[in-house]
Design an enzyme around this catalytic site. Structure first.
Site, PDB file in Angstrom:
ATOM      1  N   CYS A  21      43.276  25.050  47.945  1.00 33.57           N
ATOM      2  CA  CYS A  21      44.181  25.386  46.748  1.00 33.57           C
ATOM      3  C   CYS A  21      43.802  26.319  45.941  1.00 33.57           C
ATOM      4  O   CYS A  21      42.519  26.748  45.978  1.00 33.57           O
ATOM      5  CB  CYS A  21      44.481  24.007  46.236  1.00 33.57           C
ATOM      6  SG  CYS A  21      42.823  23.333  45.516  1.00 33.57           S
ATOM      7  N   HIS A  50      34.382  19.212  47.424  1.00 35.46           N
ATOM      8  CA  HIS A  50      33.855  18.015  48.612  1.00 35.46           C
ATOM      9  C   HIS A  50      33.992  18.694  49.845  1.00 35.46           C
ATOM     10  O   HIS A  50      34.934  18.208  50.462  1.00 35.46           O
ATOM     11  CB  HIS A  50      34.536  16.766  48.166  1.00 35.46           C
ATOM     12  CG  HIS A  50      33.950  16.177  46.767  1.00 35.46           C
ATOM     13  ND1 HIS A  50      34.395  15.303  46.187  1.00 35.46           N
ATOM     14  CD2 HIS A  50      32.597  16.347  46.390  1.00 35.46           C
ATOM     15  CE1 HIS A  50      33.800  14.910  45.249  1.00 35.46           C
ATOM     16  NE2 HIS A  50      32.558  15.470  45.178  1.00 35.46           N
ATOM     17  N   HIS A 133      34.124   8.564  40.992  1.00 29.71           N
ATOM     18  CA  HIS A 133      34.456  10.018  41.474  1.00 29.71           C
ATOM     19  C   HIS A 133      34.131  11.115  40.478  1.00 29.71           C
ATOM     20  O   HIS A 133      34.432  10.751  39.071  1.00 29.71           O
ATOM     21  CB  HIS A 133      35.657  10.058  41.862  1.00 29.71           C
ATOM     22  CG  HIS A 133      36.481  11.241  42.406  1.00 29.71           C
ATOM     23  ND1 HIS A 133      36.549  12.514  41.638  1.00 29.71           N
ATOM     24  CD2 HIS A 133      36.617  11.648  43.708  1.00 29.71           C
ATOM     25  CE1 HIS A 133      36.980  13.540  42.443  1.00 29.71           C
ATOM     26  NE2 HIS A 133      36.906  12.984  43.819  1.00 29.71           N
ATOM     27  N   GLU A 135      35.304  13.603  39.104  1.00 33.88           N
ATOM     28  CA  GLU A 135      36.566  13.860  38.324  1.00 33.88           C
ATOM     29  C   GLU A 135      36.676  12.967  37.360  1.00 33.88           C
ATOM     30  O   GLU A 135      36.914  12.961  36.102  1.00 33.88           O
ATOM     31  CB  GLU A 135      37.689  14.356  38.965  1.00 33.88           C
ATOM     32  CG  GLU A 135      38.877  14.827  38.093  1.00 33.88           C
ATOM     33  CD  GLU A 135      40.216  14.762  38.881  1.00 33.88           C
ATOM     34  OE1 GLU A 135      41.318  14.622  37.976  1.00 33.88           O
ATOM     35  OE2 GLU A 135      40.249  15.065  40.108  1.00 33.88           O
ATOM     36  N   CYS A 203      47.654  16.855  41.080  1.00 30.48           N
ATOM     37  CA  CYS A 203      47.930  18.387  41.060  1.00 30.48           C
ATOM     38  C   CYS A 203      49.023  18.766  42.302  1.00 30.48           C
ATOM     39  O   CYS A 203      49.211  17.980  43.175  1.00 30.48           O
ATOM     40  CB  CYS A 203      46.535  19.130  41.412  1.00 30.48           C
ATOM     41  SG  CYS A 203      46.318  19.067  43.120  1.00 30.48           S
ATOM     42  N   SER A 231      35.777  13.621  49.938  1.00 32.91           N
ATOM     43  CA  SER A 231      36.986  14.365  49.598  1.00 32.91           C
ATOM     44  C   SER A 231      38.110  13.459  49.335  1.00 32.91           C
ATOM     45  O   SER A 231      38.506  13.030  50.324  1.00 32.91           O
ATOM     46  CB  SER A 231      37.474  15.540  50.482  1.00 32.91           C
ATOM     47  OG  SER A 231      38.845  16.073  50.118  1.00 32.91           O
TER      48      SER A 231
END
Length: 320
Positions: A21, A50, A133, A135, A203, A231
């Protein structure tokens, strides 16, 4: 040893879109440009994205991946990964005087900005995401307190905000769209006045790849997802195909494919997580061909054209 031929195997259908992406493209390019401009080593906090192949490739080019800032020598160039980092990590990195390039995906940064803005207005937050995670740690670390993590519907019933008049919900960008929607609905039921983002936090690439798997799964007998175990978005693709009733497996490389998976199967669906490069997809195609597949068909799907700008100091037009 020659791979056994599975005679019933005929066609590979490629999901569209799949693979890299815009945020991943940008993050990898930031590390590569930094290496070109400043020379090795370049230090990267956490895996830039990842994916084992990507990380190993950048290591060979001179990137050193670290988790603790203590492992970065004074005066070094440091890149923050695409997942984002907490305020504490940002402040410490600046205090240590590193030359910093932030590869945080702009769509993650959008969530950080929203959290900071609403916190100033007195909001508390419920964050939908996976504990541990990077994020999630980065987003929750934008504030000292006031963000409550929920991983499933059951967690929503247990969360105890200090007040409910000013409560907002944010989401990890790489979750299952359907699972996140179910949890968000539970949040709305319990806290009817909760403030939601103007645009969903999940996203566009995560959404598009999951939508493609929803179209792909009913057309095939098995779905292979190219992606690393760490991931999040790749794991969600495999889970989604499985939920839709199609046998699915995730592989980090073509070597992990097992001939037994394809016995009695005619049509193979193939996709890749947002951090998996197309070179791995091509290697998987060749390996499945060795098992007996004779043709490759590309599914119709959304063409992604979004590109994110590089940070100042790494653009081609920036003076050295």
């Amino acid at each position: 040893m020659t791979a056994p031929v599975v005679s019933t195997l005929s066609e590979i259908t490629l999901a569209e879109p799949r693979g890299f992406c815009a945020g991943v493209d940008r993050a990898i390019e930031i590390v590569e440009r930094a290496l070109q401009k400043f020379g090795a080593p370049i230090y990267v906090r956490h895996e830039i994205v990842h994916n084992t192949y990507v990380v190993n490739d950048l290591k060979q080019k001179g990137a050193i991946f670290i988790e603790e800032l203590d492992d970065v020598p004074p005066g070094a160039t440091l890149v923050f990964s695409a997942h984002g980092v907490s305020r504490a990590v940002q402040d410490e990195a600046r205090a240590r005087g590193f030359s910093i390039f932030d590869a945080t995906c702009p769509l993650v940064t959008k969530v950080h900005v929203e959290v900071a803005k609403l916190a100033k207005e007195g909001y508390e937050f419920i964050m939908i995401g996976h504990k541990g995670h990077p994020e999630v740690e980065g987003t929750m670390g934008q504030l000292d307190s006031g963000i409550h993590l929920v991983e499933d519907v059951a967690d929503v019933a247990r969360v105890q905000p200090l007040q409910t008049d000013k409560l907002a919900v944010v989401t990890q960008t790489t979750l299952s769209v359907d699972d996140a929607a179910e949890i968000a609905e539970a949040v709305r039921q319990r806290f009817p006045k909760v403030r939601e983002p103007k645009q969903q936090d999940i996203c566009y690439a995560t959404q598009n790849r999951q939508d493609a798997v929803k179209v792909l799964s009913p057309q095939v007998d098995i779905v292979i997802v190219v992606g690393s175990p760490t991931s999040s978005n790749s794991n969600r693709l495999r889970e989604l195909a499985q939920k839709l009733g199609t046998e699915s497996h995730m592989v980090d490389s073509a070597d992990e494919l097992q001939a037994a998976w394809f016995e009695g199967k005619s049509r193979v669906g193939l996709t890749a997580g947002a951090s998996a490069p197309e070179v791995l997809v091509n290697q998987v195609i060749e390996r499945i061909r060795a098992f007996g597949a004779v043709s490759v068909r590309k599914m119709n799907g959304i063409e992604e054209t979004l590109k994110f700008p590089l940070p100042k100091g790494l653009r081609l037009d920036t003076p050295t």
